[in-house]
Scaffold this motif. Sequence first.
Motif, mmCIF file in Angstrom:
data_model
loop_
_atom_site.group_PDB
_atom_site.id
_atom_site.type_symbol
_atom_site.label_atom_id
_atom_site.label_comp_id
_atom_site.label_asym_id
_atom_site.label_seq_id
_atom_site.Cartn_x
_atom_site.Cartn_y
_atom_site.Cartn_z
ATOM 1 N N GLN A 65 -16.050 -11.376 5.413
ATOM 2 C CA GLN A 65 -14.793 -12.122 5.301
ATOM 3 C C GLN A 65 -13.871 -11.420 4.312
ATOM 4 O OE1 GLN A 65 -14.172 -15.416 6.987
ATOM 5 N NE2 GLN A 65 -12.156 -14.577 6.560
ATOM 6 N N CYS A 66 -12.697 -10.978 4.787
ATOM 7 C CA CYS A 66 -11.813 -10.170 3.948
ATOM 8 C C CYS A 66 -10.377 -10.674 4.025
ATOM 9 C CB CYS A 66 -11.828 -8.707 4.392
ATOM 10 S SG CYS A 66 -13.449 -7.927 4.345
ATOM 11 N N PRO A 67 -9.629 -10.571 2.933
ATOM 12 C CA PRO A 67 -8.194 -10.866 2.999
ATOM 13 C C PRO A 67 -7.489 -9.848 3.886
ATOM 14 C CG PRO A 67 -8.764 -9.917 0.881
ATOM 15 C CD PRO A 67 -10.059 -10.173 1.589
ATOM 16 N N THR A 68 -6.424 -10.275 4.551
ATOM 17 C CA THR A 68 -5.734 -9.396 5.500
ATOM 18 C C THR A 68 -4.224 -9.481 5.324
ATOM 19 O OG1 THR A 68 -5.661 -11.117 7.202
ATOM 20 C CG2 THR A 68 -7.560 -9.618 7.221
ATOM 21 N N ILE A 69 -3.564 -8.410 5.685
ATOM 22 C CA ILE A 69 -2.101 -8.353 5.761
ATOM 23 C C ILE A 69 -1.735 -7.805 7.132
ATOM 24 C CG2 ILE A 69 0.049 -7.447 4.807
ATOM 25 C CD1 ILE A 69 -1.397 -6.937 2.172
ATOM 26 N N THR A 70 -0.809 -8.472 7.809
ATOM 27 C CA THR A 70 -0.280 -7.992 9.081
ATOM 28 C C THR A 70 1.223 -7.786 8.944
ATOM 29 O OG1 THR A 70 -1.974 -9.201 10.324
ATOM 30 C CG2 THR A 70 -0.019 -8.477 11.543
ATOM 31 N N LEU A 71 1.696 -6.622 9.317
ATOM 32 C CA LEU A 71 3.119 -6.304 9.242
ATOM 33 C C LEU A 71 3.652 -5.999 10.632
ATOM 34 C CD1 LEU A 71 5.601 -5.679 7.348
ATOM 35 C CD2 LEU A 71 4.900 -3.280 7.508
ATOM 36 N N ASP A 72 4.753 -6.630 11.005
ATOM 37 C CA ASP A 72 5.451 -6.367 12.272
ATOM 38 C C ASP A 72 6.939 -6.326 11.945
ATOM 39 O OD1 ASP A 72 6.388 -6.116 14.820
ATOM 40 O OD2 ASP A 72 5.548 -7.992 15.576
ATOM 41 N N SER A 73 7.392 -5.212 11.428
ATOM 42 C CA SER A 73 8.732 -5.114 10.860
ATOM 43 C C SER A 73 9.560 -4.061 11.576
ATOM 44 C CB SER A 73 8.626 -4.815 9.358
ATOM 45 O OG SER A 73 9.895 -4.886 8.734
ATOM 46 N N LEU A 74 10.683 -3.713 10.967
ATOM 47 C CA LEU A 74 11.620 -2.755 11.537
ATOM 48 C C LEU A 74 12.037 -1.748 10.482
ATOM 49 C CD1 LEU A 74 14.059 -5.230 13.344
ATOM 50 C CD2 LEU A 74 12.332 -3.804 14.462
ATOM 51 N N VAL A 75 12.343 -0.549 10.953
ATOM 52 C CA VAL A 75 13.029 0.433 10.127
ATOM 53 C C VAL A 75 14.277 0.870 10.886
ATOM 54 C CG1 VAL A 75 10.963 1.244 8.949
ATOM 55 C CG2 VAL A 75 11.658 2.323 11.088
ATOM 56 N N PHE A 76 15.239 1.390 10.144
ATOM 57 C CA PHE A 76 16.526 1.762 10.723
ATOM 58 C C PHE A 76 16.787 3.237 10.430
ATOM 59 C CE2 PHE A 76 16.410 -2.669 9.651
ATOM 60 C CZ PHE A 76 16.894 -3.287 10.790
ATOM 61 N N PRO A 77 16.378 4.125 11.335
ATOM 62 C CA PRO A 77 16.604 5.557 11.119
ATOM 63 C C PRO A 77 18.093 5.846 10.887
ATOM 64 C CG PRO A 77 15.112 5.193 12.964
ATOM 65 C CD PRO A 77 15.659 3.853 12.592
ATOM 66 N N GLY A 78 18.366 6.585 9.878
ATOM 67 C CA GLY A 78 19.752 6.888 9.551
ATOM 68 C C GLY A 78 20.410 5.839 8.680
#
Length: 267
Positions: free
Chosen positions: A66-79
């Motif tokens: 059993q482990c703590p978790t992080i989930t990321l579903d984000s955006l980056v903006f090239p330029g």
Amino acid sequence: MTLSFHYALRPLGGLMLATLLAACASGPKDHVSLIPAGQIAQESSKDGVFTQPRKWERKAPGCEGQCPTITLDSLVFPGNPKLTQWVDEGLAQMTTLWQDPPPDYTNLAGFEAYFWRTAAPKDSAVLAAKARYRSQGLTVIELNTWQYITGAAHGIPATRFINWDNRTDQLITLKDILLPGQAGAYEAALRQAHAAWQSQQPDAQLDMQQFKRLWPFQLTDNFALTDTGLVVKYDAYAIAPYSSGQPELLIPYSALQGVLKPEYLPQ
């Protein structure tokens, strides 16, 4: 540059008021509409800033079972590193809402390091960013976090909006979009939208007076400019019980004539 979220809490930790401010932000210098009339989000998004996904899911390094978790579903903006940084810092600061005093990290890398040091085995964080509306002159990003603390009855969600002027490369705040002296008119329009939303809630229909007493109207400037109107969103426990989720109110542009500056109305 640091993104600042200011808020007030209900007793028991429910989020009452969410405000997104930036002292350096400034509105457009002309009256060309940032919201082209007759264009829905899907049609106008091709004219917005270019985005790329940023996704990963991790558990605490070296952890087994059993482990703590992080989930990321984000955006980056090239330029556009400035907007990318605002999204990164905004999500990180939203993870501090339930901590007093808040940790001193300012970005997602800092949050991740802090989380692995302090998280209990069942702790979990989900961080997400999506484009809510885009046009040639405007990019609206919705930031969402969901955090579960080991032993809690349920996770707590939160939402913030970033309204971005593509032409000036600046954040757009509520003060930027309102005509002078129209803060009261904005509140009146929001109250009307709130009353319409409230009348449709099952809990309110059972006993409206009690619902209003327990969950009174709250003023907020957590808004998103969209193709259909001003979307205003509240966190869980702000104006309704947890079972109601995160209430989202729509103020149509027809109710904001003479309230918003012309460049923030469809033309």
